[in-house]
Design a protein around this motif. Structure first.
Motif, short mmCIF file in Angstrom:
data_model
loop_
_atom_site.label_atom_id
_atom_site.label_comp_id
_atom_site.label_asym_id
_atom_site.label_seq_id
_atom_site.Cartn_x
_atom_site.Cartn_y
_atom_site.Cartn_z
N ASN B 175 0.82 -1.20 0.00
CA ASN B 175 0.00 0.00 0.00
C ASN B 175 0.86 1.26 0.00
O ASN B 175 1.46 1.62 1.00
CB ASN B 175 -0.91 -0.03 1.23
CG ASN B 175 -1.96 1.05 1.20
OD1 ASN B 175 -1.82 2.05 0.49
ND2 ASN B 175 -3.02 0.85 1.95
N VAL B 177 -0.58 4.02 -1.44
CA VAL B 177 -1.61 4.91 -2.00
C VAL B 177 -1.51 6.30 -1.38
O VAL B 177 -1.51 7.30 -2.07
CB VAL B 177 -3.01 4.31 -1.77
CG1 VAL B 177 -4.07 5.27 -2.27
CG2 VAL B 177 -3.13 2.98 -2.48
N CYS B 179 -3.62 8.24 0.40
CA CYS B 179 -4.70 9.03 -0.19
C CYS B 179 -5.03 10.26 0.62
O CYS B 179 -5.72 11.14 0.16
CB CYS B 179 -5.94 8.16 -0.31
SG CYS B 179 -6.47 7.51 1.28
N ALA B 216 0.38 -0.73 -4.98
CA ALA B 216 -0.66 0.24 -5.33
C ALA B 216 -0.22 1.63 -4.95
O ALA B 216 0.14 1.90 -3.80
CB ALA B 216 -1.95 -0.11 -4.60
N GLU B 218 -1.21 5.86 -5.68
CA GLU B 218 -2.20 6.76 -6.25
C GLU B 218 -1.61 7.53 -7.42
O GLU B 218 -0.43 7.88 -7.42
CB GLU B 218 -2.69 7.72 -5.16
CG GLU B 218 -4.15 8.06 -5.29
CD GLU B 218 -4.63 8.87 -4.07
OE1 GLU B 218 -5.82 8.78 -3.76
OE2 GLU B 218 -3.83 9.56 -3.44
N GLU B 242 -1.58 1.79 -10.68
CA GLU B 242 -1.96 3.17 -10.40
C GLU B 242 -3.40 3.20 -9.93
O GLU B 242 -4.29 2.68 -10.59
CB GLU B 242 -1.85 4.01 -11.67
CG GLU B 242 -0.43 4.28 -12.09
CD GLU B 242 -0.38 5.14 -13.33
OE1 GLU B 242 -1.25 6.02 -13.48
OE2 GLU B 242 0.51 4.92 -14.16
N ILE B 243 -3.60 3.83 -8.81
CA ILE B 243 -4.94 3.90 -8.22
C ILE B 243 -5.50 5.29 -8.46
O ILE B 243 -4.80 6.28 -8.24
CB ILE B 243 -4.86 3.63 -6.70
CG1 ILE B 243 -4.16 2.31 -6.40
CG2 ILE B 243 -6.24 3.68 -6.06
CD1 ILE B 243 -4.91 1.09 -6.84
N THR B 245 -7.10 8.80 -7.99
CA THR B 245 -7.03 9.65 -6.81
C THR B 245 -8.43 9.88 -6.27
O THR B 245 -9.25 10.55 -6.88
CB THR B 245 -6.40 11.00 -7.17
OG1 THR B 245 -5.15 10.74 -7.80
CG2 THR B 245 -6.18 11.83 -5.93
N SER B 249 -9.10 5.83 -0.93
CA SER B 249 -8.70 4.62 -1.66
C SER B 249 -7.53 3.91 -0.98
O SER B 249 -7.24 2.75 -1.28
CB SER B 249 -8.33 4.98 -3.09
OG SER B 249 -7.34 5.98 -3.08
N GLY B 250 -6.86 4.60 -0.07
CA GLY B 250 -5.75 3.95 0.61
C GLY B 250 -6.17 3.15 1.83
O GLY B 250 -5.36 2.46 2.44
N LEU B 255 -8.87 -0.41 -0.64
CA LEU B 255 -7.85 -0.77 -1.62
C LEU B 255 -8.06 -2.20 -2.10
O LEU B 255 -7.93 -2.51 -3.29
CB LEU B 255 -6.46 -0.60 -0.99
CG LEU B 255 -5.28 -0.83 -1.94
CD1 LEU B 255 -5.38 0.08 -3.15
CD2 LEU B 255 -3.96 -0.60 -1.23
#
Ligand code: SF4
Ligand code: SF4
Lengths: 364, 778
Positions: B175, B177, B179, B216, B218, B242-243, B245, B249-250, B255
């Motif tokens: 992780n 991300v 976010c 993952a 962002e 790519e996650i 934004t 999402s984190g 996720l």
């Protein structure tokens, strides 16, 4: 140094209630202007009357309830209610109609239920229904669009009619209602309804001067007004002030009903376009049914809520005694909101069943 | 239906993802802090290392105030798998171990170790593992645990617990991300240390053997994405994803939903859907722990907000007070009318009130916003707009939760799945009425937990009571059963003994004698005796009571004797031996020399001690009993039976004689026991600790004493001949509750006296003690 305590989240969307309501008011402006353009100053005067009444009522009642009314007034919700009621009633209705209606909306429908957020019914529409039932004559005195009217009227005329029932030149409201051909005007919906009752077909009814085009059956003025409100409504959706669900499903509900019935018998049943652009269906779809307090709160629920209003509007318009039906449909569906909300709860992450399924009958 | 592995891989391969419901798009404001490389803060003068920094239990401290510690030295340790140790973040001296404000929303003080740093930053000895592939998983787990690694992204769950799963891992999700707005610590870490993060991923992959690894990140961190793509490109198992934004999402659950379309079941764990997820920071720390042997003693912390002049990411030592950080980063108090410091991000972080709050392993950000940045909220009534439900990623109805939480309808709030709220704050973020929704949820959750706690405590109390009642009942039943058996045995014995008139007379005599001498026999005898013995028989602490007991029992059982009498005797001997063992234990007098053990009379002696705990009255009983069963198995001292039995008035003398005899003949166990007893008394009286060790815990002693009491009661009840027993029962019971030391002392004294009396009686009665028995045993 000592730091202050606060609860997360510390960041907040830059839009509080007041801003939401201000945006709504802003989006109503084009429609109001268009309405004034076609139907005279009456609308503006009604809006002003309503806003004053609403503000005074709200402040007085909050004072009675010992609440901080300054703060409550800043949320503009009373003003939105007032405006919605004002643009829904005939522009030249006597002043006491809007005053009574607004007072009823704010004092009874909203504050008596506990204030903003606790009211079950849409205050503007509940007040409209009350007015329509109590003062059917005053509530149906629609003037023809300015370009069709026999007697023109300016701001002072409007003011005079509203407060004295006579224009500055001494015309009564009945006289003002006659069009250039000397025929008493009605709204497009009324016109068609009347002609249908008189045994004419739908297309024959559209031959009336009030309609722009026989083909579409769209009223001259009301179509422009509707489009102005539509623009405002779309802007609200874009600004994420309202969700698309209620307007779209409501229009779709009406559209589908109308389409189906007109396919059954196009002589008797007006077309879908006729239904969508006449009357106050656009205002209703974007500004009235979307009232956050009294509408369904889940997306699924909003779809059901909107569609049901659309269907009700069609039913009442077609078979009911009243020419337009937004207010009735909305009020009816307001009553169903708790039920809709209860059965459309979202499924919580990681759960199989929706929220609170275990507890039957425990509605919010 | 759960999305299959193939579906997931296919979807990700074709650059598609799932989505989670709701979510918001707050201004990211990451550029405030992510433009500069990670800097290092100077070592603060004092560190406050919170002992418990993770979810689980705290370890035991293994350092003391005043102790010098080296950088990386462990400060706590525990065998509990949910305990993660802490380490000294730098070298210095421990100046205090006490409660200190904790980086927790509540700010409750928690046990912390304060270290006065010495500025040397001297490392302790490190033990890197280079060939981790060849290490058993358990060793790696231990290593990771010992390095103090717990989740660095969120709740601080011990990493090794997650890794120790034995279930099949389909996806390992790394992780990165991040976010939450403002925070950029993972971003910078990925940009600058992608390689080491990859090493950490290598280790994790080796440990859990996933089918696929998703890293993952962002979309708003292109540099980090690129860095990790480069670092990971050799391994086909690794895939940088790519996650989009969107907040949050984190969140672990979100996720997982984005990547796999699977939902972690309520109250379940990611592994339940074949997923393990770790934060990039954790990967970095794992690599540190394995390849350099470094424990987790520092982390990257974002210092940001408009109230600091030098916002950036910093390597901060665990335990650094935020005051130090703010000083170093140019905190401008003037930009805050009301000073506010947030640990964590603007969405989920919490404010702290004390500037000495330390950084812990999960502190990824210190946010000091200017007044203009984060406005004060003005709570208004809920207008039921549903905006909150629209953005809730957990599919909750925040508005309903709020109603019920506010009205304290806690059960209803729970029906609306209050506990599935991840406190992401999305609902409160959008609420136009500016209701601090999450705050209401927290309060409601705390209330519910408190209620549960109380209920649990009440339950526990009830359970304990019920258990106790059941135990007492069972004990009563056991006792009754024993009594019954004993009575039967006695009856049998009586029957088999039959008409041994002689014996009966002897018994009667003995009884009479014993009765007469009763009390006198007790203390005075003992004193004399023990003094004598103490000089001659130094006590020896022996730990082999069980062996001894066995011996005795065996001896008793093994003897095949023709006569039924003998069998009965054997049985009695066995019973006695057993009791003796108990007595031995409870009296802490196992100091019987090996020689002495040869003779089983010792056991008899001890047994007697046992039987006559309280006062001399029981002696009567003993005598009676013994005379009832004349042929005691163990009968050693046959030298002067007549004298003793016939002339009870000489009891004292004979006692002395006996003890002298015993002292002289060291093989006699009686002597041993007496010596023991005496030695103990001496110890107690004169505090000659060198000779004696009273080591057993009181509790054990007490329980044994209880046991003994039971035995006594039982025995007393057995003997209908003696009316006095019933009255002494109470005494005995009292004695058991008395202070164990006093009881013990008295017990010993009484026992010795009793033993003497008994032996005398026995001697009198049984002139023909079966010699073979004794010989057998010895
Ligand atoms: S804080 Fe809880 S209720 Fe609010 S949006 Fe997040 S998960 Fe939903
Ligand atoms: S967003 Fe706020 S005002 Fe709207 S329904 Fe939720 S809690 Fe009520």
């Amino acid at each position: 140094m000592n730091f202050k305590l606060a609860s997360s989240p510390h960041q907040h969307a830059n839009r509080d209630l007041g801003q939401v309501m201000k945006l709504v008011i802003l989006c109503l402006v084009p429609g109001i202007l268009m309405q004034t353009w076609f139907f005279g100053w009456g609308t503006i005067i009604q809006v002003i009357l309503a806003v004053i009444t609403a503000t005074v009522t709200e402040a007085a009642i909050l004072e009675l309830r010992k609440r901080d009314f300054e703060r409550a007034l800043k949320d503009y919700s009373a003003i939105v209610t007032a405006i919605l009621l004002a643009i829904s009633i005939p522009p030249f209705a006597p002043w006491w109609v809007i005053v009574i209606g607004t007072f009823f909306a704010i004092a009874i429908v909203k504050q008596l239920y506990g204030g903003l957020g606790f009211n079950i019914f849409n205050p503007a529409m509940a007040a409209y229904v009350m007015l329509l039932v109590s003062f059917p004559v005053q509530m149906t005195q629609w003037l023809p669009p300015v370009n069709l009217a026999q007697y023109t009227h300016d701001f002072w005329d409007a003011l005079s009619v509203i407060f004295t029932s006579y224009s500055v030149e001494g015309f009564s409201i009945a006289q003002l209602k006659t069009d250039i051909d000397g025929v008493t005007m009605a709204t497009p919906l009324d016109t068609v309804k009347t002609s249908l009752i008189q045994g004419f077909t739908y297309s024959e009814g559209l031959e009336h001067k009030i309609f722009d085009s026989v083909v579409t059956g769209v009223g001259v003025a009301s179509s422009w007004v509707s489009l102005a409100y539509l623009a405002g409504g779309l802007f609200l959706i874009k600004q994420k002030v309202i969700n698309w669900h209620i307007p779209v499903s409501m229009l779709a509900g009406l559209f589908v009903c109308a389409l189906f019935m007109s396919l059954v018998d196009s002589d008797v049943y007006p077309s879908s376009i006729f239904h969508l652009l006449n009357g106050s269906i656009i205002i209703g779809a974007f500004f009235i049914a979307t009232d956050p307090v009294s509408a369904s709160t889940t997306n699924k629920g909003r779809l059901i809520f909107g569609a049901a209003i659309g269907v009700w509007v069609y039913i009442i318009r077609t078979w009911g005694g009243y020419p337009d039906a937004i207010a009735f449909a909305v009020v009816i569906m307001n009553m169903a909101v708790p039920l809709i909300d209860y059965y459309t709860r979202p499924r919580t992450y990681g759960h199989q069943a929706p929220n609170a399924l275990k507890s039957k009958g425990k509605q919010p | 239906m759960q999305t299959s592995y193939e579906q997931i891989v296919h979807k990700i391969d074709s650059d598609e993802l799932w989505d989670f419901p709701g979510g918001i798009y707050p201004p990211e404001r990451k550029e405030i802090s992510n433009l500069q490389p990670i800097a290092t803060l100077p070592i603060p003068e004092k560190l406050y290392v919170t002992v418990k920094q993770h979810k689980g239990v705290e370890g035991n401290l293994i350092v003391e105030v005043g102790q010098q510690v080296l950088k990386g030295q462990a400060l706590s340790k525990s065998a509990n798998p949910f305990a993660v140790p802490i380490h000294a973040p730098t070298s210095g001296k421990i100046s205090a171990i006490r409660k200190h404000v904790s980086p927790h929303p509540s700010g409750i003080p928690e046990l912390s170790i304060e270290i006065e740093t010495d500025g040397q930053d001297t490392w302790t000895e490190l033990s890197p593992t280079l060939d981790y592939q060849n290490q058993p998983k358990i060793d790696l787990l231990t290593k990771i645990c010992d390095a103090g690694i717990s989740g660095m992204g969120g709740a601080g769950f011990p990493s090794h617990i997650k890794l120790s799963t034995s279930k099949k891992v389909e996806f390992l999700i790394i992780n990165g991300v991040e976010c939450e707005p403002y925070i950029t610590s993972d971003d910078r870490l990925m940009r600058e240390h992608a390689w080491q993060i990859r090493q950490g991923i290598d280790v994790l992959t080796h440990m859990v053997q996933p089918q696929q690894v998703f890293i993952a990140i962002e979309k708003n961190k292109p540099e980090a994405i690129e860095a990790l793509q480069i670092a990971c490109r050799e391994n086909p198992l690794y895939q940088v994803v790519e996650i989009p934004t969107k907040y949050p999402s984190g969140g672990e659950k979100q996720l997982i939903q984005i990547l796999t379309n699977r939902e972690v079941p309520a109250q379940g764990l990611p592994i339940d859907v074949g997923v393990i997820s770790h934060n990039v920071g954790t990967c970095f720390a794992v690599a540190d722990a394995i390849f350099s042997g470094k424990p987790l003693i520092q982390r990257v912390t974002t210092v940001t907000g408009e109230a600091v002049s030098k916002p950036a990411n910093y390597w901060t030592l665990i335990g650094t007070p935020i005051k130090h950080i703010l000083n170093e980063c140019g905190y401008q108090a003037s930009s805050q009318k009301q000073a506010r410091a947030i640990i964590g991000g603007p969405m989920m972080g919490f404010t702290v009130t004390d500037e000495l709050v330390p950084i812990i392993k999960t502190s990824n950000c210190v946010l000091v916003p200017a007044d203009s940045e984060m406005a004060e909220l003005n709570e208004q009534a809920c207008i039921r707009c549903g905006a909150c439900a629209d953005v809730c990623p957990a599919g909750l109805l925040p508005q309903q939760l709020f109603w019920h939480a506010k009205a304290k309808e806690l059960d209803k709030a729970q029906e609306y799945n209050l506990f599935d709220c991840i406190e992401c704050g999305a609902c409160a973020y959008v609420c136009p009425s500016e209701i601090p929704l999450v705050h209401y949820y927290r309060v409601a959750k705390a209330d519910i937990r408190n209620e549960l706690d109380e209920k649990q405590q009440a339950d526990k109390a009830r359970e304990r009571f019920e258990k106790r009642a059941a135990r007492l009942k069972a004990e009563q039943a056991a006792r009754d059963e024993k009594h019954r058996l004993a009575a039967e045995a006695r009856k049998q014995a009586m029957e088999s003994k039959g008409n041994n008139a002689k014996d009966k007379i002897a018994a009667a005599l003995a009884r009479a004698k014993a009765k007469k001498q009763g009390l006198a026999a007790a203390d005075s005898n003992l004193d004399t005796k023990s003094e004598i013995n103490s000089q001659k028989t130094p006590p020896i602490e022996s730990n082999d009571e069980p062996t001894q007991k066995h011996e005795i029992v065996d001896a008793a059982t093994e003897k095949p004797s023709a006569s039924s009498n003998q069998r009965v005797q054997a049985a009695i001997a066995r019973a006695k031996a057993k009791k003796a063992a108990v007595a031995t234990k409870s009296n802490q007098t196992p100091e019987i020399t090996t020689e002495q053990e040869k003779s089983s009379s010792g056991s008899l002696n001890i047994e007697n001690q046992d039987e006559n705990i309280v006062e001399s009255k029981p002696i009567v009983h003993e005598a009676t009993k013994v005379s009832d069963v004349p042929r005691t198995v163990v009968q050693q001292d046959t030298k002067k039976p007549e004298q003793e039995s016939v002339s009870p008035s000489h009891e004292e003398n004979s006692d002395n004689q006996i003890s002298q005899n015993i002292a002289e003949q060291k093989q006699a166990k009686v002597a041993a026991a007496v010596a023991k007893a005496k030695a103990k008394r001496e110890a107690q009286k004169k505090a000659k600790a060198s000779e004696i060790q009273i080591t057993k815990p009181l509790a054990k002693e007490k329980s044994l004493a209880n046991e003994k009491t039971l035995a006594q009661v039982e025995q007393l009840a057995e003997d209908p001949n003696n009316q006095q027993e019933s009255s002494s029962k109470q005494n005995i019971e009292h004695s058991a509750i008395e202070d164990p030391l006093v009881t013990k002392k008295r017990r010993i004294a009484v026992a010795v006296a009793k033993a003497k009396a008994k032996r005398q009686a026995e001697k009198t009665v049984e002139n023909s003690a079966p010699k073979e028995n004794k010989e057998d045993k010895s």
